[in-house]
Design a protein around this motif. Sequence first.
Motif, PDB file in Angstrom:
ATOM      1  N   GLY A   1     145.560  55.129  37.413  1.00  0.00           N
ATOM      2  CA  GLY A   1     146.765  55.731  36.864  1.00  0.00           C
ATOM      3  C   GLY A   1     147.798  54.734  36.385  1.00  0.00           C
ATOM      4  N   GLY A   2     147.559  53.443  36.644  1.00  0.00           N
ATOM      5  CA  GLY A   2     148.475  52.422  36.194  1.00  0.00           C
ATOM      6  C   GLY A   2     149.682  52.201  37.086  1.00  0.00           C
ATOM      7  N   HIS A   3     149.726  52.866  38.235  1.00  0.00           N
ATOM      8  CA  HIS A   3     150.869  52.713  39.130  1.00  0.00           C
ATOM      9  C   HIS A   3     150.841  51.349  39.818  1.00  0.00           C
ATOM     10  CE1 HIS A   3     151.358  56.926  38.345  1.00  0.00           C
ATOM     11  NE2 HIS A   3     150.170  57.204  38.880  1.00  0.00           N
ATOM     12  N   THR A   4     149.666  50.930  40.242  1.00  0.00           N
ATOM     13  CA  THR A   4     149.440  49.566  40.738  1.00  0.00           C
ATOM     14  C   THR A   4     148.359  48.986  39.829  1.00  0.00           C
ATOM     15  OG1 THR A   4     147.954  50.578  42.375  1.00  0.00           O
ATOM     16  CG2 THR A   4     150.127  49.890  43.143  1.00  0.00           C
ATOM     17  N   PRO A   5     148.734  48.177  38.847  1.00  0.00           N
ATOM     18  CA  PRO A   5     147.786  47.819  37.781  1.00  0.00           C
ATOM     19  C   PRO A   5     146.643  46.916  38.208  1.00  0.00           C
ATOM     20  CG  PRO A   5     149.835  46.594  37.562  1.00  0.00           C
ATOM     21  CD  PRO A   5     150.075  47.606  38.633  1.00  0.00           C
ATOM     22  N   ILE A   6     146.740  46.331  39.403  1.00  0.00           N
ATOM     23  CA  ILE A   6     145.725  45.412  39.903  1.00  0.00           C
ATOM     24  C   ILE A   6     145.225  45.943  41.241  1.00  0.00           C
ATOM     25  CG2 ILE A   6     145.254  43.007  40.583  1.00  0.00           C
ATOM     26  CD1 ILE A   6     147.883  42.299  38.987  1.00  0.00           C
ATOM     27  N   ALA A   7     143.967  45.678  41.570  1.00  0.00           N
ATOM     28  CA  ALA A   7     143.454  46.088  42.876  1.00  0.00           C
ATOM     29  C   ALA A   7     142.317  45.173  43.307  1.00  0.00           C
ATOM     30  CB  ALA A   7     142.977  47.534  42.860  1.00  0.00           C
ATOM     31  N   PHE A   8     142.210  45.001  44.600  1.00  0.00           N
ATOM     32  CA  PHE A   8     141.027  44.432  45.238  1.00  0.00           C
ATOM     33  C   PHE A   8     140.422  45.537  46.073  1.00  0.00           C
ATOM     34  CE2 PHE A   8     142.071  40.175  44.059  1.00  0.00           C
ATOM     35  CZ  PHE A   8     140.981  39.367  44.385  1.00  0.00           C
ATOM     36  N   ASN A   9     139.118  45.708  45.987  1.00  0.00           N
ATOM     37  CA  ASN A   9     138.470  46.749  46.786  1.00  0.00           C
ATOM     38  C   ASN A   9     137.010  46.379  46.985  1.00  0.00           C
ATOM     39  OD1 ASN A   9     138.188  49.125  48.234  1.00  0.00           O
ATOM     40  ND2 ASN A   9     139.079  50.407  46.647  1.00  0.00           N
ATOM     41  N   ALA A  10     136.387  47.018  47.972  1.00  0.00           N
ATOM     42  CA  ALA A  10     134.944  46.874  48.125  1.00  0.00           C
ATOM     43  C   ALA A  10     134.275  47.491  46.899  1.00  0.00           C
ATOM     44  CB  ALA A  10     134.475  47.560  49.401  1.00  0.00           C
ATOM     45  N   LEU A  11     133.255  46.840  46.397  1.00  0.00           N
ATOM     46  CA  LEU A  11     132.619  47.278  45.164  1.00  0.00           C
ATOM     47  C   LEU A  11     132.158  48.734  45.187  1.00  0.00           C
ATOM     48  CD1 LEU A  11     131.683  46.570  42.325  1.00  0.00           C
ATOM     49  CD2 LEU A  11     129.585  45.625  43.316  1.00  0.00           C
ATOM     50  N   PRO A  12     131.595  49.255  46.303  1.00  0.00           N
ATOM     51  CA  PRO A  12     131.150  50.650  46.286  1.00  0.00           C
ATOM     52  C   PRO A  12     132.252  51.641  45.929  1.00  0.00           C
ATOM     53  CG  PRO A  12     130.190  49.528  48.157  1.00  0.00           C
ATOM     54  CD  PRO A  12     131.183  48.574  47.559  1.00  0.00           C
ATOM     55  N   SER A  13     133.500  51.330  46.293  1.00  0.00           N
ATOM     56  CA  SER A  13     134.604  52.251  46.000  1.00  0.00           C
ATOM     57  C   SER A  13     135.043  52.199  44.546  1.00  0.00           C
ATOM     58  CB  SER A  13     135.802  51.941  46.909  1.00  0.00           C
ATOM     59  OG  SER A  13     135.478  52.156  48.258  1.00  0.00           O
ATOM     60  N   ALA A  14     134.661  51.132  43.853  1.00  0.00           N
ATOM     61  CA  ALA A  14     135.127  50.953  42.472  1.00  0.00           C
ATOM     62  C   ALA A  14     134.021  51.076  41.442  1.00  0.00           C
ATOM     63  CB  ALA A  14     135.781  49.572  42.343  1.00  0.00           C
ATOM     64  N   ALA A  15     132.761  51.020  41.866  1.00  0.00           N
ATOM     65  CA  ALA A  15     131.641  50.896  40.930  1.00  0.00           C
ATOM     66  C   ALA A  15     131.613  52.003  39.879  1.00  0.00           C
ATOM     67  CB  ALA A  15     130.325  50.869  41.705  1.00  0.00           C
ATOM     68  N   ALA A  16     131.729  53.258  40.292  1.00  0.00           N
ATOM     69  CA  ALA A  16     131.640  54.368  39.336  1.00  0.00           C
ATOM     70  C   ALA A  16     132.768  54.304  38.312  1.00  0.00           C
ATOM     71  CB  ALA A  16     131.671  55.697  40.081  1.00  0.00           C
ATOM     72  N   LEU A  17     133.969  53.948  38.758  1.00  0.00           N
ATOM     73  CA  LEU A  17     135.124  53.882  37.856  1.00  0.00           C
ATOM     74  C   LEU A  17     134.984  52.729  36.866  1.00  0.00           C
ATOM     75  CD1 LEU A  17     137.898  54.603  40.500  1.00  0.00           C
ATOM     76  CD2 LEU A  17     137.089  56.156  38.703  1.00  0.00           C
ATOM     77  N   ILE A  18     134.352  51.643  37.294  1.00  0.00           N
ATOM     78  CA  ILE A  18     134.089  50.528  36.376  1.00  0.00           C
ATOM     79  C   ILE A  18     133.089  50.965  35.308  1.00  0.00           C
ATOM     80  CG2 ILE A  18     133.152  48.191  36.185  1.00  0.00           C
ATOM     81  CD1 ILE A  18     134.121  47.742  39.097  1.00  0.00           C
ATOM     82  N   LYS A  19     132.030  51.638  35.739  1.00  0.00           N
ATOM     83  CA  LYS A  19     131.007  52.092  34.799  1.00  0.00           C
ATOM     84  C   LYS A  19     131.562  53.100  33.798  1.00  0.00           C
ATOM     85  CE  LYS A  19     127.155  51.289  37.985  1.00  0.00           C
ATOM     86  NZ  LYS A  19     126.118  51.906  38.850  1.00  0.00           N
ATOM     87  N   GLU A  20     132.524  53.897  34.254  1.00  0.00           N
ATOM     88  CA  GLU A  20     133.121  54.908  33.375  1.00  0.00           C
ATOM     89  C   GLU A  20     134.203  54.327  32.463  1.00  0.00           C
ATOM     90  OE1 GLU A  20     134.590  57.812  36.083  1.00  0.00           O
ATOM     91  OE2 GLU A  20     132.593  58.416  36.775  1.00  0.00           O
ATOM     92  N   GLY A  21     134.522  53.052  32.649  1.00  0.00           N
ATOM     93  CA  GLY A  21     135.543  52.421  31.827  1.00  0.00           C
ATOM     94  C   GLY A  21     136.966  52.714  32.266  1.00  0.00           C
ATOM     95  N   LYS A  22     137.128  53.303  33.442  1.00  0.00           N
ATOM     96  CA  LYS A  22     138.461  53.621  33.940  1.00  0.00           C
ATOM     97  C   LYS A  22     139.108  52.435  34.636  1.00  0.00           C
ATOM     98  CE  LYS A  22     137.451  58.544  34.448  1.00  0.00           C
ATOM     99  NZ  LYS A  22     137.347  59.692  35.386  1.00  0.00           N
ATOM    100  N   LEU A  23     138.304  51.432  34.968  1.00  0.00           N
ATOM    101  CA  LEU A  23     138.789  50.177  35.531  1.00  0.00           C
ATOM    102  C   LEU A  23     138.061  49.036  34.833  1.00  0.00           C
ATOM    103  CD1 LEU A  23     138.782  50.901  39.387  1.00  0.00           C
ATOM    104  CD2 LEU A  23     140.799  50.736  37.918  1.00  0.00           C
ATOM    105  N   ARG A  24     138.735  47.892  34.716  1.00  0.00           N
ATOM    106  CA  ARG A  24     138.105  46.694  34.171  1.00  0.00           C
ATOM    107  C   ARG A  24     137.902  45.700  35.306  1.00  0.00           C
ATOM    108  NH1 ARG A  24     142.076  44.205  30.924  1.00  0.00           N
ATOM    109  NH2 ARG A  24     141.660  45.803  29.357  1.00  0.00           N
ATOM    110  N   ALA A  25     136.657  45.298  35.525  1.00  0.00           N
ATOM    111  CA  ALA A  25     136.346  44.333  36.580  1.00  0.00           C
ATOM    112  C   ALA A  25     136.491  42.913  36.039  1.00  0.00           C
ATOM    113  CB  ALA A  25     134.932  44.554  37.098  1.00  0.00           C
ATOM    114  N   LEU A  26     137.258  42.090  36.758  1.00  0.00           N
ATOM    115  CA  LEU A  26     137.454  40.700  36.334  1.00  0.00           C
ATOM    116  C   LEU A  26     136.562  39.725  37.092  1.00  0.00           C
ATOM    117  CD1 LEU A  26     141.350  40.469  35.929  1.00  0.00           C
ATOM    118  CD2 LEU A  26     139.613  41.278  34.298  1.00  0.00           C
ATOM    119  N   ALA A  27     136.257  40.029  38.351  1.00  0.00           N
ATOM    120  CA  ALA A  27     135.434  39.112  39.138  1.00  0.00           C
ATOM    121  C   ALA A  27     135.009  39.779  40.437  1.00  0.00           C
ATOM    122  CB  ALA A  27     136.201  37.826  39.446  1.00  0.00           C
ATOM    123  N   VAL A  28     133.914  39.289  40.991  1.00  0.00           N
ATOM    124  CA  VAL A  28     133.470  39.708  42.321  1.00  0.00           C
ATOM    125  C   VAL A  28     133.583  38.522  43.269  1.00  0.00           C
ATOM    126  CG1 VAL A  28     131.936  41.556  41.541  1.00  0.00           C
ATOM    127  CG2 VAL A  28     131.054  39.214  41.736  1.00  0.00           C
TER     128      VAL A  28
END
Length: 312
Positions: A184-211
Amino acid sequence: MQLIRRHFLRLACAAAATSAVSRTAGAQTYPTRSVRIIVPFAAGGPATVLAHVIAQPLTEAWGQSFYVENLPTGASNVGIVTPSFVINPSLYAKLAYDPIKDFTAVALAVTSPHVLVVNPSFPAHNVKELVALVKANPGKYSYASAGTGQSAQLACELFKLAFGLDLLHVPFNGGAPAMNSTVGGHTPIAFNALPSAAALIKEGKLRALAVTSGQRAPEFPDVPTLAEAGVPGQESLFFQGVVAPAGTPKEIVDQLYREIAKILVRPEVKERLAAIGFGVSISSPEAFQAQIKSEMARWAKVIHDANIKRIE
């Protein structure tokens, strides 16, 4: 969290009774009764998945019921642990368990990297640009995590310490709301475990910079590691492992380890775990015990250096 700590204490208090029964029965007849696998988290998370993955095959192999309970009121024989198990001793002023004195390691089971993500509209497209942007605007930007003292927050604090970044932490009650805030852009940056973010990255809703792993994640081969992005010494993994009460005889610990290891290398099990973002990463009781000790020391230093206040 208080509830989780009380359950860990009950698990530890079961050690004497469990060990006495185990020594009497011996490894050849273990288990002589049903075995409870404690998951100190709400049902539905990845720890519950892992517990169920190993419970049924253990039941089939040994002819005694291995069953899973989330936050049970009684003691248990085996438990699933995550990074909070090694972080909490440095985070809480009063803790109801000691990871070293009250437990014995059985096996590291699965791991997954943390991932640094941003909202797609965020102007930084790689780690170098992110660092430059935050340095040029101290205190302007915030990052989301699954909660204070969670492994993803400490991964970000380690990252901040490397560059002296002024980046505000916004803790959430879990990985899903943290990701929703970043989407939603409220906190524009995040660190999280990959399983919680994977689907959103694949859908283009988040941009992954590094693991944060030593190698790139197989499901995201185009996302560099932090080391490849120019930030060495940042490797950290979200892990899940199995522990038993302290005093459990070594022959039973080894028996559990061997059987769990056989289960985890089954193709269908690896496929099921990969579907939720985890790779099988088996290590022996001795190696897992050493990892627990080393990670306790590592995250204690990060908590101290980042001036994260202990929770009373």
